[in-house]
Design an enzyme around this catalytic site. Structure first.
Site, PDB file in Angstrom:
ATOM      1  N   MET A  64       1.552  -1.499   0.111  1.00  0.00           N
ATOM      2  CA  MET A  64      -0.108   0.269   0.167  1.00  0.00           C
ATOM      3  C   MET A  64       0.843   1.128  -0.206  1.00  0.00           C
ATOM      4  O   MET A  64       1.588   1.310   0.471  1.00  0.00           O
ATOM      5  CB  MET A  64      -1.080   0.130   1.440  1.00  0.00           C
ATOM      6  CG  MET A  64      -0.402   0.049   2.551  1.00  0.00           C
ATOM      7  SD  MET A  64      -1.561  -0.091   4.191  1.00  0.00           S
ATOM      8  CE  MET A  64      -1.726  -1.886   4.215  1.00  0.00           C
ATOM      9  N   CYS A  65       0.462   2.424  -0.296  1.00  0.00           N
ATOM     10  CA  CYS A  65       1.010   4.216  -0.321  1.00  0.00           C
ATOM     11  C   CYS A  65       0.223   4.983  -0.344  1.00  0.00           C
ATOM     12  O   CYS A  65      -1.375   4.326   0.518  1.00  0.00           O
ATOM     13  CB  CYS A  65       1.536   3.613  -1.768  1.00  0.00           C
ATOM     14  SG  CYS A  65       0.891   3.840  -3.436  1.00  0.00           S
ATOM     15  N   ALA A  66      -0.182   5.685  -0.747  1.00  0.00           N
ATOM     16  CA  ALA A  66      -1.146   6.574  -0.473  1.00  0.00           C
ATOM     17  C   ALA A  66      -2.440   6.579  -1.039  1.00  0.00           C
ATOM     18  O   ALA A  66      -3.430   6.596  -1.282  1.00  0.00           O
ATOM     19  CB  ALA A  66      -0.459   8.322  -0.463  1.00  0.00           C
ATOM     20  N   GLY A  68      -2.233   4.264  -4.231  1.00  0.00           N
ATOM     21  CA  GLY A  68      -1.903   2.955  -4.900  1.00  0.00           C
ATOM     22  C   GLY A  68      -1.007   2.680  -6.227  1.00  0.00           C
ATOM     23  O   GLY A  68      -0.971   1.799  -6.415  1.00  0.00           O
ATOM     24  N   VAL A  93      -3.816   3.885   0.977  1.00  0.00           N
ATOM     25  CA  VAL A  93      -4.043   4.959   2.230  1.00  0.00           C
ATOM     26  C   VAL A  93      -5.461   6.320   2.308  1.00  0.00           C
ATOM     27  O   VAL A  93      -6.059   5.845   3.379  1.00  0.00           O
ATOM     28  CB  VAL A  93      -3.243   4.667   3.072  1.00  0.00           C
ATOM     29  CG1 VAL A  93      -3.865   5.269   4.621  1.00  0.00           C
ATOM     30  CG2 VAL A  93      -2.090   3.891   3.492  1.00  0.00           C
TER      31      VAL A  93
END
Length: 103
Positions: A64-66, A68, A93
């Site tokens: 995951m990141c901010a 995608g 996220v």
């Protein structure tokens, strides 16, 4: 590349499914919006190469990141490195927070 939605991830976590969660955001992003709901390994995107050998290539792994994008790149990299069950979190996220799952 395999992707899941935040709702699918929430269902997996609620069901107690065994997952490795990797958050590739930078420390300042983590401080602003910590991922809640499960234990997460924080490995910034630019440092992932230093940790590949420490990760289980057979574990079901969600990256995951901010939003995608970065996690999608890392998901592809891990697949190339022989990870058999790695999944990108579509929406990241930020979407987790927007849906209210962070509360």
């Amino acid at each position: 590349m395999q992707e899941i939605t935040i709702s699918q991830l929430k269902q997996m976590l609620d069901a107690g499914e065994e997952l490795t969660l990797i958050d590739v955001r930078e420390a300042d992003e983590l401080a602003e919006k910590p991922f809640t709901g499960a234990a997460v390994k924080h490995i910034p995107m630019m440092q992932i190469g230093d940790y590949i050998n420490d990760l289980n290539k057979d574990a079901k792994t969600v990256v995951m990141c901010a939003k995608g994008g970065r996690s999608g790149k890392i998901t592809t990299l891990l697949m190339i490195q022989g990870f058999s069950n790695v999944i990108n979190l579509n929406g990241g996220v930020d979407a987790w927070y927007e849906e209210g799952f962070a509360n």
